[in-house]
Structure formats: structure tokens, C-alpha cells
Scaffold this active site. Structure first.
Site, PDB file in Angstrom:
ATOM      1  N   GLU A 136       1.859  -4.502  -1.933  1.00  0.00           N
ATOM      2  CA  GLU A 136       3.086  -4.084  -2.611  1.00  0.00           C
ATOM      3  C   GLU A 136       4.269  -4.032  -1.648  1.00  0.00           C
ATOM      4  O   GLU A 136       5.386  -4.429  -2.003  1.00  0.00           O
ATOM      5  CB  GLU A 136       2.874  -2.726  -3.286  1.00  0.00           C
ATOM      6  CG  GLU A 136       1.818  -2.714  -4.375  1.00  0.00           C
ATOM      7  CD  GLU A 136       2.053  -3.755  -5.458  1.00  0.00           C
ATOM      8  OE1 GLU A 136       3.213  -4.130  -5.684  1.00  0.00           O
ATOM      9  OE2 GLU A 136       1.071  -4.208  -6.079  1.00  0.00           O
ATOM     10  N   HIS A 139       5.726  -7.432  -1.191  1.00  0.00           N
ATOM     11  CA  HIS A 139       6.650  -7.871  -2.241  1.00  0.00           C
ATOM     12  C   HIS A 139       8.084  -7.455  -1.896  1.00  0.00           C
ATOM     13  O   HIS A 139       9.032  -8.216  -2.096  1.00  0.00           O
ATOM     14  CB  HIS A 139       6.259  -7.261  -3.587  1.00  0.00           C
ATOM     15  CG  HIS A 139       5.173  -7.991  -4.305  1.00  0.00           C
ATOM     16  ND1 HIS A 139       5.232  -9.343  -4.575  1.00  0.00           N
ATOM     17  CD2 HIS A 139       3.996  -7.554  -4.838  1.00  0.00           C
ATOM     18  CE1 HIS A 139       4.140  -9.704  -5.233  1.00  0.00           C
ATOM     19  NE2 HIS A 139       3.365  -8.646  -5.396  1.00  0.00           N
ATOM     20  N   GLU A 197       2.336 -13.700  -5.625  1.00  0.00           N
ATOM     21  CA  GLU A 197       1.158 -12.874  -5.414  1.00  0.00           C
ATOM     22  C   GLU A 197       0.369 -13.344  -4.196  1.00  0.00           C
ATOM     23  O   GLU A 197      -0.083 -12.533  -3.377  1.00  0.00           O
ATOM     24  CB  GLU A 197       0.265 -12.896  -6.656  1.00  0.00           C
ATOM     25  CG  GLU A 197       0.857 -12.208  -7.874  1.00  0.00           C
ATOM     26  CD  GLU A 197       1.113 -10.739  -7.639  1.00  0.00           C
ATOM     27  OE1 GLU A 197       0.346 -10.099  -6.910  1.00  0.00           O
ATOM     28  OE2 GLU A 197       2.112 -10.221  -8.186  1.00  0.00           O
TER      29      GLU A 197
END
Length: 268
Positions: A136, A139, A197
Site C-alpha cells: 500500500e 502505491h 498492482e
């Protein structure tokens, strides 16, 4: 003739607006800046917390905070070492656990992270949380939401930045932002999201290793995630996430580099 001029103008703007993903070096579209995106992200994050049952004060919640801070500190130090300080301007890290039986976690631009209690049994322990947290945080570091928003604006003819787009079509602009931040989705963005991803997997594996977490736990996490799906997951073509087997293969390819970071972190 007019169409040709418009095409050349748009092409020129796209080329001019290209940036590189920190650390991976991949070219990405960047029609909007952090100064435009981050206020929207922080507002939306606060709205989610306000309308959720936040349990960050529990033992599991504090583990999420502890892992988040540890990875964020390691990544910031590494970014400074590599000369990417400017990519962290405006970041305000925050880590929360939401009481909801959803197997998910997400990160908004600027480092606003949320885990759901539904993913904690699959994480199992602090190292498992680090797998998800590294992903995360990646990202945010790779500015994936900003890139997705730029692509969404381009597809919808909104080329003048967030403020101009808000003036032209505030509802559409808000919708594009929510999709870019991972709230909602559309079939046309799925392949693009899968590439993000995989990039977040790659960077995230290195990030958890930099923070002193053994990256070899990552493939086992995705095996547990696959088992939790019990065959009910949608085909990869219709999913914003790559299939577990593909993820595990890519992580294993990345493992030697991540282990190098892990060994260095343990020598400090």
C-alpha cells in the site's frame, strides 16, 4: 485540419506531462500535481474515517500503526538517499484499522492508509501486515492514484488541471478521483490497475525488506489470500488484481533483490 491540430496539442501535452515513477523508473502520465490531489485525498480519508468504526486503539490497530511507521521511516530514508525527496512533499502518513469484515486495505495519495479487520486473520502476524503495508505504501510512493486520475481526465477531455476540471464538471472530476484512489472502478481501467498492482508488489517487497521484515513471508501471504478466496475470485481479466499465482511468481523473481535489502537492514 482542426482535429489534427487538437491531436497534436493533446499529444504535446501528454509528452510534456510525463513523469517517472520513483525507484522503478517507469514513465507515467502526470497531468495533476500533488498539491492538487493531496487535499482531495485527505478530505476523502477523513470522510471515510468519520463514517466507519475505527479501532486503531486496539492491539491489532496498534500493530498496523507500528508497521506503517516503521516502513514509512525506512522508505523516507531510502528516498532521501536516492534523491527523491521532492516526491514526498506534502505527505502526511496516517495508519488506521477499520472494524469491517472486508478482506482489504488501501492507501490514498499522501500516505493515508486504512486496513480492515477482515484482512488481519490472513496477515496472521506483524510480518504479514508488513507485506500488505509495503504494497500500500508503494502505491503512494509510485503516485498511482495521481497517474490514474491523469489518465481518467485525459479520457474525458479534462486537460486543464484539477481546478479547471472542477469548474468544468465537478461531479465527473470527483468521480474520476474516487476511482483513481481505488473507490469504485470501471472495466476500461482494469488492465492499467493490474500493472499498478504488480509494480506495487515489486516496490512493496523491497520496502518491507528495507524496514527489516523478511520478504520471504510475502509468497506465503498470497497463498493464504488465494485459499481464502476458495475459488470464488473473478478471472484475472475482470479483476483489478493479478491472480495469486502470477503474483507469487513475480515476487519470487524479485526476491534476491529484496533479500539484499533485508540483509543490509539487519546490519544497521
Amino acid at each position: 485540419m482542426v482535429k489534427k491540430i487538437i491531436f497534436l496539442l493533446v499529444t504535446g501535452m501528454v509528452i510534456y506531462s510525463c513523469a517517472k515513477v520513483p525507484l522503478s523508473g517507469r514513465n507515467q502520465l502526470s497531468l495533476v500535481s500533488n498539491s492538487e490531489v493531496l487535499p482531495l485525498a485527505y478530505q476523502q480519508y477523513d470522510e471515510v474515517l468519520k463514517n466507519s468504526k475505527v479501532v486503531t486503539n486496539t492491539a491489532e490497530g496498534q500493530m498496523v500503526v507500528r508497521v506503517g511507521k516503521r516502513i514509512a521511516e525506512a522508505v523516507e530514508a531510502y528516498m532521501r538517499e536516492k534523491g527523491y525527496e521532492k516526491d514526498l512533499e506534502g505527505f502526511a502518513w496516517e495508519f488506521n484499522l477499520i472494524d469491517e469484515n472486508t478482506v482489504n486495505a488501501w492507501c490514498m495519495p499522501g500516505g493515508k492508509v486504512a486496513f480492515y479487520t477482515g484482512i488481519m486473520p490472513i496477515c496472521q502476524d506483524e510480518a504479514g501486515v508488513a507485506v500488505v503495508m509495503g504494497h500500500e505504501v508503494a502505491h503512494a510512493i509510485a503516485h498511482h492514484a495521481r497517474e490514474r486520475m491523469s489518465n481518467g481526465m485525459l479520457l474525458n477531455g479534462l486537460l486543464g488541471g484539477v481546478q479547471v476540471a472542477m469548474g468544468q464538471n465537478p461531479t465527473l472530476t470527483q468521480s474520476i478521483f474516487l476511482q483513481a484512489a481505488g473507490v469504485g472502478g470501471q472495466l476500461g481501467m482494469l488492465k492499467f490497475s493490474r500493472s499498478h498492482e504488480l509494480e506495487a508488489d515489486q516496490l512493496g517487497l523491497n520496502f518491507m525488506a528495507l524496514a527489516g521484515y523478511d520478504p520471504r513471508v510475502a509468497p506465503a501471504f498470497w497463498e493464504r489470500m488465494s485459499a481464502a478466496g476458495s475459488g470464488a475470485a473473478p478471472p484475472e481479466f475482470l479483476s483489478t488484481h493479478p491472480g495469486p499465482n502470477r503474483r507469487i511468481d513475480e515476487l519470487n523473481k524479485q526476491m534476491p533483490e529484496a533479500l539484499n535489502y533485508y540483509e543490509k537492514s539487519n546490519k544497521r
